[in-house]
Design an enzyme around this catalytic site. Structure first.
Site, PDB file in Angstrom:
ATOM      1  N   ASP A 282       0.887  -1.161   0.175  1.00  0.00           N
ATOM      2  CA  ASP A 282      -0.158  -0.031  -0.016  1.00  0.00           C
ATOM      3  C   ASP A 282       1.001   1.292  -0.095  1.00  0.00           C
ATOM      4  OD1 ASP A 282      -2.228   1.689   0.154  1.00  0.00           O
ATOM      5  OD2 ASP A 282      -3.362   0.855   1.658  1.00  0.00           O
TER       6      ASP A 282
HETATM    7  C1  BGC Z   1      -5.254   3.139  -0.007  1.00  0.00           C
HETATM    8  C2  BGC Z   1      -5.242   2.109  -1.055  1.00  0.00           C
HETATM    9  C3  BGC Z   1      -4.990   2.767  -2.418  1.00  0.00           C
HETATM   10  C4  BGC Z   1      -3.889   3.591  -2.476  1.00  0.00           C
HETATM   11  C5  BGC Z   1      -3.528   4.291  -3.907  1.00  0.00           C
HETATM   12  C6  BGC Z   1      -3.888   4.057   0.022  1.00  0.00           C
HETATM   13  O1  BGC Z   1      -3.929   5.253   1.045  1.00  0.00           O
HETATM   14  O2  BGC Z   1      -5.194   2.543   1.487  1.00  0.00           O
HETATM   15  O3  BGC Z   1      -6.503   1.501  -0.962  1.00  0.00           O
HETATM   16  O4  BGC Z   1      -5.274   1.894  -3.442  1.00  0.00           O
HETATM   17  O5  BGC Z   1      -3.985   4.600  -1.404  1.00  0.00           O
HETATM   18  O6  BGC Z   1      -4.678   5.253  -3.776  1.00  0.00           O
END
Ligand code: BGC
Length: 718
Positions: A282
């Site tokens: 993530d």
């Molecule tokens: C989130 C993810 C997301 C990623 C990209 C993160 O903060 O937890 O779910 O895909 O950002 O936007």
């Protein structure tokens, strides 16, 4: 495919760099020719792991160490890095499960050139789960995948599938509810739907990421049995359906950050669940390059931070060249298998947006849940002339925020849609006085919450809304409450007095049309709760998941998150999550899992089980009849639960192991068949690290909710 390419490959092997453009163009040729969308779709077949592995292997051999290191860190926040010398093109990634998040800018990065001019705001995934319609999950996801193709997006950063452990989690709306079986069946179809378009499905967030309260500092303390029975089945469903990517989560599990944990990735994900494809972190969630490289992780997003000194780590012998090769190969395998080379915007897909809107509408029609309908107040009768409408999400759309946010287009507001159904009979008053409330024939009172990523939110409604709904139910006995929220809310103060309650979730751009049609009776509601709604938050299994003395009311703060220390979240309830908890503890919820009303009635009869004494390898067929005994056509969601009544370890009173949604005409009956296999009777045995079906008696329950059991039968596993 590899067979066809083999002679070409060997001929060009010595001429190394010439081969890549050729190889890559061959792989993607079907996408560059002018075929109809349908033909393209029929032809989209990912390469197998073995085919992709061979190509990845030949490409890896051509790469320099610098190129390899470049590839394992993301580029400009949402890209797989291009390597032009090797003819590997950039691949754009976009959030998320409920449609394409259009982002013109991310921090200081201009992403405008990559954006679609519009994307459909589908109902939130929790509403999709409330349809209990796996085929609809396929169609919904296929539509999302097609919008990705329209936008040249290679990776959809979804579906999200973390289990609803408690009602306060700010991201519940993005996921599929509290039950692992329901979530897994919906996710399987979701993954197949997205990937049928050639878009990569990215399963997220792995794993035990069930709170957003200072999520970068939360340490989920959870045992293996609980992981396997509750938190992993949805991922397993996605893995078995062929998902080509997965994202690890922000939190720690048992003291290790998921994105760099050997236990989480190599052991659980890769070894136990058999996931073979690309794993990404993530965004900003890993801290130690050495651990990361050894953990089974492949790609650091949004760019290399833990891995920024990869050269140094290699020179010091902390990371081996072989670790880097493993990561690169894994990325390349997904790249080649899913034919991601040169993904460009394909405007022809825009023609399908009309169909997508209809799928979004159908989802909302099937996922809105009617919780209460005393005196059959709904659907509203034609004679009703004076309907007072009030609420915070009447003139603006109720939506979930954060990475999953989708702007939508043609957004239909509640006020407009109700006016379309009821014309001048609707009288919208922002802050009605008690007299105005009293003088209406019917009051439609909307309440809701603004759930979003990065924070949790209280179970209680904001005070102003709570006061308004109480004033409505006290002053008018014909009040119908419409809840627009991404999770459970506290309804205890006004539930008994409200004559009707409709749980409308976040319905996306067409949700309010579906809601108005349900209120007028054009559509018979058929959604059922994919979660339990408790009376009080303290009743719920995860009560006290945030450290004692802390409060959600202070709001999230980046600085505080940075400075605070890791806190433990004890999954003390173990496998007793959701209805498993309330039944085990004998706590009466306000509304149980699987519950939802219709404008018609259903009767259940004729339960038949193919064998009453069975061996673990026998497949069991359970059949029963559902009759529509009312006077309206309607859809029923029949649910099958099992109970292990002779077992050596504590098991839930009920576990969902089958369901079917069926449309029945008034007076008609349908016979349904559900199949059970050994795994359905098993629990996860931590000693053997495997599923185990223990001999003894089980009960099969057929119900219209987890608490409304219509039929049951005892069977014996010999
Ligand atoms: C989130 C993810 C997301 C990623 C990209 C993160 O903060 O937890 O779910 O895909 O950002 O936007």
């Amino acid at each position: 495919m590899y067979k066809q390419l083999k002679p070409v490959l060997s001929y060009f092997r010595s001429k190394r760099l010439i081969i890549l453009p050729l190889l890559v163009s061959l792989i993607s040729y079907s996408y560059l020719t002018n075929q109809s969308l349908q033909q393209q779709k029929e032809q989209f077949q990912p390469l197998t792991f073995e085919q992709a592995d061979k190509i990845a292997d030949s490409v890896l051999k051509l790469m320099t160490l610098d190129e390899k290191i470049a590839l394992i860190g993301g580029d400009r926040s949402f890209f797989l890095r291009p390597l032009p010398r090797l003819n590997l093109t950039e691949v754009y990634m976009a959030d998320a499960t409920q449609g394409v998040h259009i982002r013109d800018k991310f921090r200081d990065i201009d992403l405008s050139a990559y954006q679609l001019e519009r994307s459909t705001a589908f109902p939130c995934p929790l509403l999709l789960a409330a349809t209990w319609n796996a085929d609809l999950s396929y169609k919904y996801a296929e539509a999302v995948g097609e919008e990705c193709r329209a936008g040249g997006i290679g990776f959809l950063l979804g579906p999200g599938m973390n289990i609803y452990r408690h009602s306060q989690c700010g991201r519940n709306f993005e996921y599929f509810g509290e039950d692992p079986f329901l979530a897994a069946r919906m996710i399987e179809k979701y993954v197949k739907g997205v990937q049928s378009t050639g878009t990569v499905a990215t399963l997220k967030h792995f794993a035990a990421n069930n709170t957003d309260y200072y999520r970068r500092k939360s340490n989920s303390i959870v045992d293996e049995r609980t992981l396997h029975e509750i938190y992993l089945p949805a991922f397993e469903g996605g893995i078995d359906a062929g998902a080509a990517a997965l994202m690890t989560s922000y939190n720690l599990i048992n003291g290790e950050w998921c994105g760099q944990s050997e236990f989480v990735i190599n052991n659980i994900l890769r070894k136990q669940l058999g996931f073979k494809w690309l794993v990404m972190t993530d965004w900003w969630s890993v801290y130690d390059g050495e651990k990361l490289a050894k953990s089974g992780q492949d790609l650091e997003m949004p760019f290399a931070i833990a891995l920024k000194d990869a050269h140094l780590l290699i020179n010091e012998g902390k990371v081996k060249a072989a670790d880097i090769d493993r990561m690169v190969k894994s990325i390349l395998r997904t790249y080649f298998a899913m034919k991601l080379n040169d993904r460009k915007k394909e405007p022809a897909y825009l023609e399908k947006f009309g169909d997508h809107e209809l799928i979004a509408l159908q989802t909302a029609r099937e996922g809105v849940v009617l919780l209460k309908n005393e005196d059959n107040i709904l659907p509203l009768k034609n004679e009703v002339k004076n309907i007072l409408l009030t609420g915070d999400y009447v003139e603006k759309l109720a939506v979930g925020g954060g990475a999953a946010f989708v702007d939508g287009y043609n957004n239909r507001l509640m006020l407009d849609e109700l006016k379309k159904e009821f014309g001048d009979r609707i009288n919208f008053v922002k802050d009605p006085t008690p007299e105005q409330i009293k003088s209406a024939e019917i009051v439609l009172c909307n309440v809701g919450t603004e759930d979003r990523e990065g924070r949790d939110r209280p179970f209680e409604l904001p005070e102003e809304q709570e006061q308004k709904v109480i004033s409505c139910v006290r002053n008018n006995p014909n009040t119908i409450v419409i809840v627009t929220s991404g999770s459970g809310i506290r309804m205890t103060n006004w539930n008994d007095q409200a004559k009707g309650i409709i749980y409308a979730w976040y319905g996306g751009q067409t949700g309010n049309k579906a809601l108005a049609e349900i209120i007028s009776g054009k559509i018979n509601p058929s959604g059922k709760l994919p979660v339990t709604i408790e009376k009080e938050f303290k009743d719920s299994p995860a009560y006290r998941y945030i450290p004692e003395g802390e409060s959600l009311y202070t709001g999230w703060n980046a600085e505080v998150e940075k400075s605070r220390s890791v806190y433990d979240v004890h999954y003390k309830e173990g496998v007793f999550v959701g209805y498993r908890w309330y039944e085990h503890k004998n706590i009466e919820p306000l509304y149980p899992f699987g519950y939802g009303l219709s404008y018609t009635n259903f009767e259940y009869s004729n339960l038949n089980v193919s064998t009453e004494k069975f061996n673990e390898n026998d497949a069991i067929v359970v059949s029963f009849t559902v009759k529509n005994s009312g006077d309206k056509e309607g859809m029923e969601i029949a649910q099958l639960y099992i109970q292990d009544i002779e077992c050596s370890i504590p098991r839930p009173v009920k576990e969902l192991k089958g369901f079917q949604k069926v449309n029945v005409e008034p007076g008609q009956s349908k016979t349904l068949q559900l199949k059970l296999n050994k795994k359905d009777f098993s629990f996860w045995n931590p000693a053997t690290k495997n599923w185990f079906a223990e001999k003894g008696k089980f009960i099969i329950y057929i119900g219209s909710s987890s608490r409304d059991i219509k039929l049951k039968k005892e069977i014996d596993l010999l």
